[in-house]
Enzyme design. Structure first.
Site, PDB file in Angstrom:
ATOM      1  N   HIS A  33      51.974   7.230 -15.189  1.00  0.00           N
ATOM      2  CA  HIS A  33      50.874   7.986 -14.374  1.00  0.00           C
ATOM      3  C   HIS A  33      49.894   7.225 -13.893  1.00  0.00           C
ATOM      4  O   HIS A  33      49.265   7.249 -12.779  1.00  0.00           O
ATOM      5  CB  HIS A  33      50.953   9.452 -14.768  1.00  0.00           C
ATOM      6  CG  HIS A  33      49.607  10.069 -14.390  1.00  0.00           C
ATOM      7  ND1 HIS A  33      49.805  10.474 -12.962  1.00  0.00           N
ATOM      8  CD2 HIS A  33      48.528  10.533 -14.806  1.00  0.00           C
ATOM      9  CE1 HIS A  33      48.369  11.186 -12.541  1.00  0.00           C
ATOM     10  NE2 HIS A  33      47.665  11.023 -13.647  1.00  0.00           N
TER      11      HIS A  33
ATOM     12  N   TYR B 120      58.313  10.653 -22.811  1.00  0.00           N
ATOM     13  CA  TYR B 120      58.971  11.825 -22.344  1.00  0.00           C
ATOM     14  C   TYR B 120      60.189  11.332 -21.121  1.00  0.00           C
ATOM     15  O   TYR B 120      60.673  12.230 -20.402  1.00  0.00           O
ATOM     16  CB  TYR B 120      57.868  12.562 -21.311  1.00  0.00           C
ATOM     17  CG  TYR B 120      57.081  11.774 -20.294  1.00  0.00           C
ATOM     18  CD1 TYR B 120      57.458  11.348 -19.244  1.00  0.00           C
ATOM     19  CD2 TYR B 120      55.837  11.414 -20.702  1.00  0.00           C
ATOM     20  CE1 TYR B 120      56.553  10.862 -18.430  1.00  0.00           C
ATOM     21  CE2 TYR B 120      54.860  10.668 -19.961  1.00  0.00           C
ATOM     22  CZ  TYR B 120      55.372  10.518 -18.441  1.00  0.00           C
ATOM     23  OH  TYR B 120      54.579   9.598 -17.680  1.00  0.00           O
TER      24      TYR B 120
ATOM     25  N   ARG C 174      58.453   6.906  -9.773  1.00  0.00           N
ATOM     26  CA  ARG C 174      57.343   6.227 -10.374  1.00  0.00           C
ATOM     27  C   ARG C 174      57.891   5.302 -11.479  1.00  0.00           C
ATOM     28  O   ARG C 174      58.038   5.882 -12.556  1.00  0.00           O
ATOM     29  CB  ARG C 174      56.299   7.457 -10.871  1.00  0.00           C
ATOM     30  CG  ARG C 174      54.904   6.819 -11.095  1.00  0.00           C
ATOM     31  CD  ARG C 174      54.211   7.867 -11.955  1.00  0.00           C
ATOM     32  NE  ARG C 174      54.581   7.664 -13.467  1.00  0.00           N
ATOM     33  CZ  ARG C 174      54.519   9.023 -14.328  1.00  0.00           C
ATOM     34  NH1 ARG C 174      54.120  10.090 -13.812  1.00  0.00           N
ATOM     35  NH2 ARG C 174      55.114   8.693 -15.322  1.00  0.00           N
TER      36      ARG C 174
END
Lengths: 389, 327
Positions: free
Chosen positions: A274, A283, A270
């Site tokens: 998100h 993160y 990805r």
């Protein structure tokens, strides 16, 4: 870089430099299916990957400008989606999660339907029975059970394994690495296995479930997740559109031919957030993102096409089509009307329901007393205490 | 001449399902142990021999899968009847029921219909272990997109299951398990009330009791006791919990001026809460007394040796009758 060691076998035909090779004899069954493709198919794959990337970036821009409440980017997953999407046959049904914009366009879903959904105009708007591409499912894994039930129905109707390609059907369901932790996916694997349902489970392992890395969702490679239920699996390079096409085609064909369910894990990444509400810089490392950007499915396939003699004109044409699409999407989005009041009430039930009718009549009257909301007028209804006669 | 047979509620549901399966080859039955065994209450007994394993089959013990696959089968054009073995086992399927089954017609703007029946034996009084005696109907009645019904007689069981199977919308079919063996006349040629109509089952003039499922018999017992004391009670079998047929209750309360609502479920945020609120709104000037509610307590359903204390009986209803008549 990722928890899965590189020595886990994976079907890959195009390396990151776009060079075609069949790494193992076992992959010949898949390579055969690629040899059956023509140049027009290759160009279609590229065109659609580029189209969905452009659409995705435009949608993110529109969200940033306040035109949509949320956007769910699929950037980086175009190879997995376009490759697998085009391997799904015209009789087959697709049960997506909510990031399958690329799969959607391979089955004729209007991109504006997806914009409308994330703008909050409706919950999808396309007719799943007509498109055979079902509505996006937001609760993770729920759609895999719908797919299993649907595929059981295909079996009950005797429409798998007849050997007649006009009759036989299969079903494919999409989900991500994070969703595999949901119980519904385990139950769907079990249902499909015990009923020999013509169902392919297509897991896009994009390695991140919002901020949780895939290591927190599984201890074994995900393509092995089905083994305990009796569903064999395989890992494919999700950033290789040809490998994704071939592997999906093979196992959809098998399912259609009555060989039962199969699990495909497409290893991808990805690249984006998100959703537009997410901040991946909190993160994950930039180096990890750079590693995967170097394995981008579109760049890789462009290198392959150029090596096959596809000229600059084609890429210029795709670029221009992307510009045009972006303009159309922007203009159409700005012009979208607000949904009418009736949409709040009209499809809660298929048959009349007194409470819903009563509340609809009340809201219409209330809105009219305030000066009106866009509403289709209907004759006044007498008070109804709730009985359906 | 009427074409009537005497059946238990369990046999009447069986007969209704059988008739639906005969009439429509798209009707399927599945759930835990429903096939050869006929379900733990034998409600589906004999259907396997008549219809074969493609029409009635056992599911794995996976309630979310039972409902989730029922949804997929409905998308394919089937009319699934899914059995949840006991009330307390429905919760693993809660997401599939409230977020999927209930919402798919709405999500698809009417493009998809969800003709799914979920049969749930519910309620206590059978001395069972935990999770086998609950009354979860309010969860489902609260959920838009679902229809919720509960028969109390064999005749209603026979007709309401068929009407539920024919419904284009999902129906949660709550079966009063402690009354499964209660027998009564079933009029095989009808006429039947509509699925979403309440029934006036006893006429009276002083007070109305509205109830449903297993508590209708209890309410009628209370009405008998009251009659001996000179109090005339009207009893309504609600039959349908979503939507609720308020019209019948309103007409009755306008006549009697007093209402008690009785059910096994705890009364907090319950079917009786909704009826009390609605009747206060619609019958304010007709009420001689506050609407009283008789139900289970708002505690987890107890161990079997305590369930007689938990479950409302005719005496508990009479205690409320005395209170409501004192106004």
């Amino acid at each position: 870089m990722t928890y899965q060691p590189a020595d886990i076998p994976m079907v890959q035909f195009l390396n990151q430099d776009g060079e075609f090779a069949v790494a193992s004899k076992e992959h010949e069954i898949y390579a055969e299916l690629i040899r059956g493709l023509r140049e027009a198919d290759f160009l279609k794959f590229y065109r659609d990957m580029a189209r969905i990337r452009r659409f995705d970036n435009e949608a993110t821009a529109l969200q940033r400008q306040g035109q949509m409440g949320l956007w769910v980017p699929a950037v980086g997953q175009e190879g997995a989606q376009i490759g697998s999407g085009y391997a799904v046959g015209p009789n087959d049904n697709i049960f997506p999660s909510y990031r399958e914009h690329g799969v959607a366009i391979t089955h004729g879903v209007d991109l504006m339907s997806i914009i409308k959904m994330f703008r909050g105009v409706n919950h999808g708007g396309w007719n799943p029975a007509e498109k055979k591409f079902h509505l996006y499912a937001i609760v993770l894994g729920a759609q895999t059970l719908h797919a299993a039930g649907y595929a059981m129905g295909v079996n009950f109707e005797g429409r798998a394994g007849t050997g007649n390609p006009d009759v036989d059907e299969a079903v494919i369901t999409y989900f991500g690495d994070g969703a595999t932790a949901e119980g519904d996916i385990s139950e769907a694997l079990l249902m499909a296995a015990t009923t020999n349902a013509p169902l392919v489970f297509f897991c896009q392992n994009n390695q991140w479930a919002i901020s949780s890395a895939v290591e927190s969702q599984t201890k074994v490679p995900l393509f092995q997740r089905g083994l305990g239920f009796g569903v064999p699996g395989i890992r494919v390079d999700g950033n290789d559109v040809l490998a994704c096409y071939a592997v999906t085609k093979k196992h959809m064909d098998d399912a259609r031919n009555g060989l039962g369910p199969y699990l495909i894990e497409a290893l991808t990444y990805r690249i984006g957030a998100h959703t537009t509400s997410d901040d991946p810089s909190k993160y994950r490392d930039a180096e990890q993102v750079a590693y995967w950007q170097a394995r981008d499915p579109i760049i890789r396939f462009e290198k392959f096409l150029r090596s096959q003699g596809i000229g600059q004109d084609f890429f210029d044409e795709v670029e221009a089509a992307g510009d045009q699409l972006a303009t159309e999407i922007r203009e159409t989005t700005f012009a979208l009307p607000e949904p009418p009041l009736e949409n709040l009430f009209d499809h809660v039930y298929s048959e009349p329901h007194p409470l819903v009718e009563e509340q609809k009549a009340w809201l219409r009257g209330y809105e009219e007393s305030l000066g009106g909301h866009s509403s289709v007028s209907e004759s006044d209804e007498s008070p109804n205490y709730g009985g359906t006669r | 001449m009427s074409n009537a047979v005497e059946l238990s509620i369990a046999k009447a549901i069986n007969a209704g399902i059988r008739k639906s399966m005969q009439e429509d080859s798209r009707v399927l039955v599945f759930g835990e142990d429903v096939a050869r065994l006929g379900g733990v209450f034998r409600v589906t007994e004999g259907l396997l021999d008549e219809f074969g394993p493609q029409r009635i089959f056992n599911s794995p013990i996976a309630e979310s899968a039972i409902v989730g696959t029922a949804i997929g089968l409905a998308m394919r054009g089937f009319r699934p009847i899914a059995e949840i073995q006991f009330d307390g086992f429905v919760y693993p399927a809660f997401d599939q029921i409230v977020s999927q089954l209930a919402k798919l017609t709405n999500r698809s703007e009417g493009n998809l219909q969800m003709p799914v029946v979920i049969r749930i034996p519910y309620g206590g009084g059978i001395g069972a272990v935990e999770h086998h005696s609950e009354s979860p109907e309010a969860y489902f009645a609260h959920t838009a997109g679902l229809r919720v019904v509960s028969p109390s007689t064999p005749n209603d069981a026979y007709w309401m299951i068929q009407q539920s199977i024919r419904s284009a919308d999902p129906v949660i079919f709550m079966e009063p398990k402690r009354r499964y063996w209660q027998k009564g006349q079933v009029e095989l040629d009808g006429p039947a009330l509509g699925l979403h109509q309440a029934a006036l089952v006893r006429q009276g003039s002083d007070l109305t009791i509205a109830s449903y499922g297993p508590m209708v018999v209890t309410s009628l017992q209370a009405a008998e006791i009251a009659a001996a004391e000179g109090i005339s009670i009207e009893v309504i079998d609600l039959r349908t919990l979503s939507p609720i047929d308020f019209g019948v209750v309103v007409e009755s309360v306008k006549k009697t001026g007093r209402l008690i609502v009785a059910h096994e479920a705890g009364t907090f945020v319950s079917i009786s809460s909704e009826i009390a609120a609605k009747i206060a709104e619609l019958c304010f000037y007709y009420l001689e007394a506050p609407v009283l509610r008789v139900g289970g307590f708002d505690v987890p359903y107890p161990a079997a040796k305590l369930e007689e204390l938990y479950l409302p009986d005719a005496d508990r209803i009479m205690e409320a009758v005395d209170r409501v008549m004192a106004y």
